[in-house]
Write an enzyme that holds these catalytic residues in place. Sequence first.
Site, mmCIF file in Angstrom:
data_model
loop_
_atom_site.group_PDB
_atom_site.id
_atom_site.type_symbol
_atom_site.label_atom_id
_atom_site.label_comp_id
_atom_site.label_asym_id
_atom_site.label_seq_id
_atom_site.Cartn_x
_atom_site.Cartn_y
_atom_site.Cartn_z
ATOM 1 N N ASP A 129 6.093 8.111 5.826
ATOM 2 C CA ASP A 129 4.878 8.889 5.590
ATOM 3 C C ASP A 129 4.958 10.156 6.418
ATOM 4 O OD1 ASP A 129 2.314 9.961 5.505
ATOM 5 O OD2 ASP A 129 1.279 8.120 5.992
ATOM 6 N N SER A 158 -6.230 0.349 1.153
ATOM 7 C CA SER A 158 -5.805 0.355 2.550
ATOM 8 C C SER A 158 -6.937 -0.201 3.404
ATOM 9 C CB SER A 158 -5.461 1.783 2.988
ATOM 10 O OG SER A 158 -5.098 1.822 4.345
ATOM 11 N N GLU A 211 5.301 0.543 6.396
ATOM 12 C CA GLU A 211 5.100 1.994 6.353
ATOM 13 C C GLU A 211 5.093 2.600 7.751
ATOM 14 O OE1 GLU A 211 1.776 5.178 4.682
ATOM 15 O OE2 GLU A 211 1.657 3.058 4.128
ATOM 16 N N ASP A 224 0.986 -0.888 7.370
ATOM 17 C CA ASP A 224 1.118 0.505 7.813
ATOM 18 C C ASP A 224 0.901 0.556 9.318
ATOM 19 O OD1 ASP A 224 1.181 3.220 8.157
ATOM 20 O OD2 ASP A 224 -0.652 3.638 7.026
ATOM 21 N N GLY A 257 -3.470 8.250 0.954
ATOM 22 C CA GLY A 257 -4.788 8.840 1.107
ATOM 23 C C GLY A 257 -5.098 9.153 2.552
ATOM 24 N N LYS A 263 -2.842 -3.143 1.487
ATOM 25 C CA LYS A 263 -2.146 -2.627 2.664
ATOM 26 C C LYS A 263 -2.987 -2.910 3.900
ATOM 27 C CE LYS A 263 -1.858 1.898 3.571
ATOM 28 N NZ LYS A 263 -1.390 3.294 3.468
ATOM 29 N N LEU A 264 -2.363 -3.531 4.902
ATOM 30 C CA LEU A 264 -3.032 -3.833 6.160
ATOM 31 C C LEU A 264 -2.556 -2.862 7.231
ATOM 32 C CD1 LEU A 264 -2.652 -7.734 6.266
ATOM 33 C CD2 LEU A 264 -4.580 -6.403 5.353
ATOM 34 N N LYS A 265 -3.480 -2.290 7.966
ATOM 35 C CA LYS A 265 -3.117 -1.496 9.131
ATOM 36 C C LYS A 265 -2.744 -2.451 10.265
ATOM 37 C CE LYS A 265 -4.166 2.719 7.607
ATOM 38 N NZ LYS A 265 -3.227 3.856 7.589
ATOM 39 N N LEU A 280 -8.599 9.367 3.522
ATOM 40 C CA LEU A 280 -10.057 9.225 3.462
ATOM 41 C C LEU A 280 -10.697 10.460 2.825
ATOM 42 C CD1 LEU A 280 -10.855 7.653 6.965
ATOM 43 C CD2 LEU A 280 -10.466 6.463 4.795
ATOM 44 N N LYS A 328 1.958 12.432 0.321
ATOM 45 C CA LYS A 328 0.639 13.034 0.469
ATOM 46 C C LYS A 328 0.776 14.532 0.231
ATOM 47 C CE LYS A 328 -1.028 9.537 3.712
ATOM 48 N NZ LYS A 328 -1.289 9.204 5.117
#
Length: 369
Positions: free
Chosen positions: A239, A136, A214, A189, A291, A162-164, A293, A263
């Site tokens: 999510d 991510s 996402e 995301d 995740g 995955k790109l924010k 972090l 999660k």
Amino acid sequence: MFKIEAAEIVVARLPLKFRFETSFGVQTHKVVPLLILHGEGVQGVAEGTMEARPMYREETIAGALELLRGTFLPAVLGRTFANPEAVSDALGGYRGNRMARAMVEMAAWDLWARTLGVPLGTLLGGRKDQVEVGVSLGIQPGEQATVDLVRQHVEQGYRRIKLKIKPGWDVQPVRATREAFPDIRLTVDANSAYTLADAGRLRQLDDYDLTYIEQPLAWDDLVDHAELARRIRTPLCLDESVASSQDARKALALGAGGVINLKVSRVGGHAEARRVHDVAQSFGAPVWCGGMLESGVGRAHNVHLSTLPGFRLPGDTSSASRYWAQDIIQEPLEAEGGLMPVPQGPGTGVTLDREFLATVTEAQEEHRA
């Protein structure tokens, strides 16, 4: 049977190796609440994934610690339980606060597995000795910086990028990345940054062969996600909106998403995570492990959960060394070729590095019955 004899709460602060930006804001460090349960001559450890402010969901570190001290730990300390589901049942009368409850439940799973001498993944029903790993990537200052960062992680073998994204920074990084890497598995995301009024903008992402988008809409929404899913071709992944197996059933029945980011702490622990997994399996929907972090403690729990058969897409359990100059566990959790080995040994298979943990600890307290 196992008895929970005592508990420790430890709050540590770990500096991140890089600036991590999402639609929520920027993080440069992570506050890590740990719960350590003692019993039967061993200890079980879990990590809280709530944050200082209620940005991801409604829980906060301060609120969780107060519930642990005053409510959740008094409900389990000094008691003998048949299994971790019984621990979860002991907290079942309390509404919400799933991340705080998960700390107790997940630590109990680790404790129970260690008393039995069995890996956590085996007790959960897992069947793998390694899991596929994606990465991510936070929001970068420009398109070229995004492409350069993607290239670095593609070369490291990660199985999904995955790109924010956020309003004003969505199509640009995706287009640049897809042009540079036409064949990689790519997702985005949004962390709830959009509304249904942005459907036209999100529809433009259909041109870039994304595996999924996402959580584009509100953190507690299912209805608008179902409507958005009818307006775009790219599958939606939920999510924040899925906090239980019942949420998963409703979401999949409504067509609000075809993929679930599972999660374990968000849904209240491993037992409920297995139920979400099973619901998704019944709909034929893949799940993958997201995740927050996490330090090595939470990361190890995630890896063991990811050994269940329904985890068919790469998760966010990338190498710990991406995030931390030094982790708070002794065993390295490092992916190789896009695969993360499952830690060996009883429970999560990892142990706290107490000496280093003491150097980053901000608060510590002990509790007994």
